[in-house]
Design an enzyme around this catalytic site. Structure first.
Site, PDB file in Angstrom:
ATOM      1  N   HIS A  58      -9.382   8.646   7.607  1.00  0.00           N
ATOM      2  CA  HIS A  58      -9.578   8.822   9.164  1.00  0.00           C
ATOM      3  C   HIS A  58     -10.221  10.268   9.309  1.00  0.00           C
ATOM      4  CE1 HIS A  58      -6.833   5.573   9.719  1.00  0.00           C
ATOM      5  NE2 HIS A  58      -5.889   6.109   9.287  1.00  0.00           N
ATOM      6  N   THR A 116       0.863  -1.157   0.076  1.00  0.00           N
ATOM      7  CA  THR A 116       0.131   0.008  -0.026  1.00  0.00           C
ATOM      8  C   THR A 116       0.737   1.271   0.007  1.00  0.00           C
ATOM      9  OG1 THR A 116      -1.571  -1.297   1.178  1.00  0.00           O
ATOM     10  CG2 THR A 116      -2.105   1.236   1.124  1.00  0.00           C
ATOM     11  N   CYS A 118       0.146   7.516   9.332  1.00  0.00           N
ATOM     12  CA  CYS A 118      -0.675   8.269   8.847  1.00  0.00           C
ATOM     13  C   CYS A 118      -1.406   9.227   9.824  1.00  0.00           C
ATOM     14  CB  CYS A 118      -1.737   7.566   7.775  1.00  0.00           C
ATOM     15  SG  CYS A 118      -2.658   6.167   8.838  1.00  0.00           S
TER      16      CYS A 118
HETATM   17  P1  NAD Z   1       1.170  -3.846   3.075  1.00  0.00           P
HETATM   18  O1  NAD Z   1       0.788  -4.972   3.774  1.00  0.00           O
HETATM   19  O2  NAD Z   1       0.052  -3.037   2.167  1.00  0.00           O
HETATM   20  O3  NAD Z   1       2.356  -3.977   2.197  1.00  0.00           O
HETATM   21  C1  NAD Z   1       3.436  -4.413   2.681  1.00  0.00           C
HETATM   22  C2  NAD Z   1       4.134  -5.218   1.472  1.00  0.00           C
HETATM   23  O4  NAD Z   1       5.497  -5.866   1.950  1.00  0.00           O
HETATM   24  C3  NAD Z   1       3.636  -6.278   0.850  1.00  0.00           C
HETATM   25  O5  NAD Z   1       3.676  -6.186  -0.532  1.00  0.00           O
HETATM   26  C4  NAD Z   1       4.231  -7.526   1.238  1.00  0.00           C
HETATM   27  O6  NAD Z   1       4.202  -8.400   0.301  1.00  0.00           O
HETATM   28  C5  NAD Z   1       5.728  -7.057   1.380  1.00  0.00           C
HETATM   29  N1  NAD Z   1       6.474  -7.770   2.433  1.00  0.00           N
HETATM   30  C6  NAD Z   1       5.977  -8.749   3.026  1.00  0.00           C
HETATM   31  N2  NAD Z   1       7.127  -9.302   4.035  1.00  0.00           N
HETATM   32  C7  NAD Z   1       8.236  -8.622   3.514  1.00  0.00           C
HETATM   33  C8  NAD Z   1       9.459  -8.753   3.783  1.00  0.00           C
HETATM   34  N3  NAD Z   1      10.117  -9.509   4.623  1.00  0.00           N
HETATM   35  N4  NAD Z   1      10.264  -7.824   3.249  1.00  0.00           N
HETATM   36  C9  NAD Z   1      10.031  -6.816   2.254  1.00  0.00           C
HETATM   37  N5  NAD Z   1       8.699  -6.870   1.873  1.00  0.00           N
HETATM   38  C10 NAD Z   1       7.772  -7.893   2.476  1.00  0.00           C
HETATM   39  O7  NAD Z   1       1.519  -2.875   4.082  1.00  0.00           O
HETATM   40  P2  NAD Z   1       1.334  -1.301   4.339  1.00  0.00           P
HETATM   41  O8  NAD Z   1      -0.142  -0.870   4.622  1.00  0.00           O
HETATM   42  O9  NAD Z   1       1.968  -0.537   3.116  1.00  0.00           O
HETATM   43  O10 NAD Z   1       2.136  -0.848   5.565  1.00  0.00           O
HETATM   44  C11 NAD Z   1       3.592  -0.806   5.386  1.00  0.00           C
HETATM   45  C12 NAD Z   1       4.128   0.014   6.430  1.00  0.00           C
HETATM   46  O11 NAD Z   1       3.597   1.317   6.376  1.00  0.00           O
HETATM   47  C13 NAD Z   1       3.644  -0.319   7.969  1.00  0.00           C
HETATM   48  O12 NAD Z   1       4.784   0.132   9.041  1.00  0.00           O
HETATM   49  C14 NAD Z   1       2.463   0.382   8.387  1.00  0.00           C
HETATM   50  O13 NAD Z   1       2.277   0.591   9.678  1.00  0.00           O
HETATM   51  C15 NAD Z   1       2.951   1.736   7.553  1.00  0.00           C
HETATM   52  N6  NAD Z   1       1.707   2.589   7.155  1.00  0.00           N
HETATM   53  C16 NAD Z   1       0.460   2.040   6.782  1.00  0.00           C
HETATM   54  C17 NAD Z   1      -0.405   2.777   6.300  1.00  0.00           C
HETATM   55  C18 NAD Z   1      -1.779   2.350   5.724  1.00  0.00           C
HETATM   56  O14 NAD Z   1      -2.855   2.912   5.971  1.00  0.00           O
HETATM   57  N7  NAD Z   1      -1.787   1.300   5.176  1.00  0.00           N
HETATM   58  C19 NAD Z   1      -0.516   4.274   6.610  1.00  0.00           C
HETATM   59  C20 NAD Z   1       0.646   4.685   6.960  1.00  0.00           C
HETATM   60  C21 NAD Z   1       1.807   3.931   7.502  1.00  0.00           C
END
Ligand code: NAD
Length: 338
Positions: free
Chosen positions: A219, A12, A140
């Site tokens: 949010h 994401t 976020c």
């Molecule tokens: P996500 O699950 O959408 O994406 C994570 C990606 O990492 C996936 O494509 C997965 O295949 C890959 N992955 C899994 N294991 C891995 C590894 N060992 N090494 C490398 N890649 C790997 O997660 P996200 O929502 O993008 O969240 C990622 C980070 O961003 C987290 O710390 C989360 O708290 C933060 N975040 C998320 C949001 C949100 O709303 N989604 C907002 C702000 C911050």
């Protein structure tokens, strides 16, 4: 020479940061990683991004995905890694890949402050990230709180803040989390957001509470700030209008919900229909009728995209760019943000 960047954790947040990096004149997206085959890898290939595998390559080959190398191969080709891996995996990646290969990295809000040692929102504490090896772009929600509170703090000085976060239950493509019915309060006081704000906006007293609701769109924050001086509504509106990455939206223009903000984002032509700016409702900015130095406002935060420009600025800061305003301007121009 362009800053060489790769994204490890192409989900994401990672896919959005990859696209944002690819748009920057002073950066080159060297590649992205993939740990399992999905539409994400198909799209990355279609965009012409080099794909580096984590673990077994068989599923990629079977599905016609060209693999440029392993994650270890990638380490030798980049200046900065954007870690977009799931919560807590960033810390493991730091120990396993970034530290041994002496590569700078940005982390996301799912990691603890201690993992990077520097937590970051460009408009507030850009200077702290200059020259650093590891920087954590806060979550976020924390990014949203810090962006607007930082402006209020500079304008009036903050004594204390109470904020309630009404959080989306899951991201739009997430079929595993919820709630799909009910309102779920965070049963810890304060919620983790308050202490997280203090890692960036230092010395500001803040207490936060949070609830999750059945929506995927954004949010909403309801904020009450006790200030050192009496606020003026028109002055606050103007300050938010002038600030980078904050958008004032209005009931008068029929923006009455997060649903309409998301539609506005699509109509404005933001990639993926994202809204990287924090949206504050003009009509929901209020002052205390009893004459106390209190300010009330409500804002909407697009969880999938507000942290994306922050990652880009963090990269520039870590690589030595000292001018915060210059970096913010460059990032915004490339991404079409105000
Ligand atoms: P996500 O699950 O959408 O994406 C994570 C990606 O990492 C996936 O494509 C997965 O295949 C890959 N992955 C899994 N294991 C891995 C590894 N060992 N090494 C490398 N890649 C790997 O997660 P996200 O929502 O993008 O969240 C990622 C980070 O961003 C987290 O710390 C989360 O708290 C933060 N975040 C998320 C949001 C949100 O709303 N989604 C907002 C702000 C911050």
């Amino acid at each position: 020479m362009a800053i060489r960047v790769a994204v490890n954790g192409y989900g994401t947040i990672g896919k959005r940061v990859a696209d944002a990096v690819a748009l920057q004149k002073d950066m080159k997206l060297v590649g992205v990683t993939a740990n399992s085959y999905s539409w994400l890898t198909e799209v990355a290939q279609k965009k012409g991004y080099d794909i580096y595998s984590i673990g077994d390559q068989e599923a990629f080959k079977q599905n016609g995905i060209k693999i440029a190398g392993t994650i270890q191969d990638l380490m030798g080709k980049v200046d900065v890694i954007v870690d977009g891996a799931p919560k807590k995996i960033g810390k493991e990646n730091l120990e396993k890949f970034y530290k041994p290969n002496r590569i700078k990295a940005t982390f996301q809000g799912g990691e603890k402050h201690a993992t990077a040692g520097t937590s970051f929102v460009a408009q507030c504490n850009y200077n702290e990230a200059v020259g650093k090896d590891y920087v954590r772009v806060v979550s976020c929600n924390t990014t949203g709180l810090v962006r607007t509170l930082n402006e209020i703090n500079r304008l009036y000085g903050i004594d204390s803040v109470h904020a309630t976060m009404i959080r989306r239950g899951a991201d739009p493509a997430d079929i595993y989390h919820g709630p799909i019915n009910g309102i779920v309060p965070v049963l810890e006081m304060p919620s983790h957001h308050g202490p997280d704000v203090q890692t960036v906006l230092k010395g500001v007293e803040i207490f936060t509470t949070a609830l999750s609701v059945s929506t995927t769109l954004m949010h909403v924050h309801s904020i009450i700030a006790d200030l050192k001086r009496k606020p003026d509504i028109q002055e606050v509106i103007q300050r938010f209008k002038d600030a980078a990455r904050i958008r004032v939206v209005r009931n008068a223009e029929v923006i009455r919900s997060t649903a309409q903000i998301m539609e506005l984002a699509k109509d404005l032509g933001f990639a993926r229909g994202d809204m990287p700016e924090i949206c504050v409702w003009e009509e929901a900015i209020g002052i205390d009728p009893n004459g106390h130095n209190k300010l009330f406002y409500m804002q909407a935060v697009h969880q999938e995209s507000d942290v994306v420009p922050e990652n880009v600025d963090a990269i520039r800061a870590m690589m030595g760019e000292k001018d915060a305003q210059k970096s913010i301007r460059m990032t915004n121009e490339a991404m079409g943000i105000k």
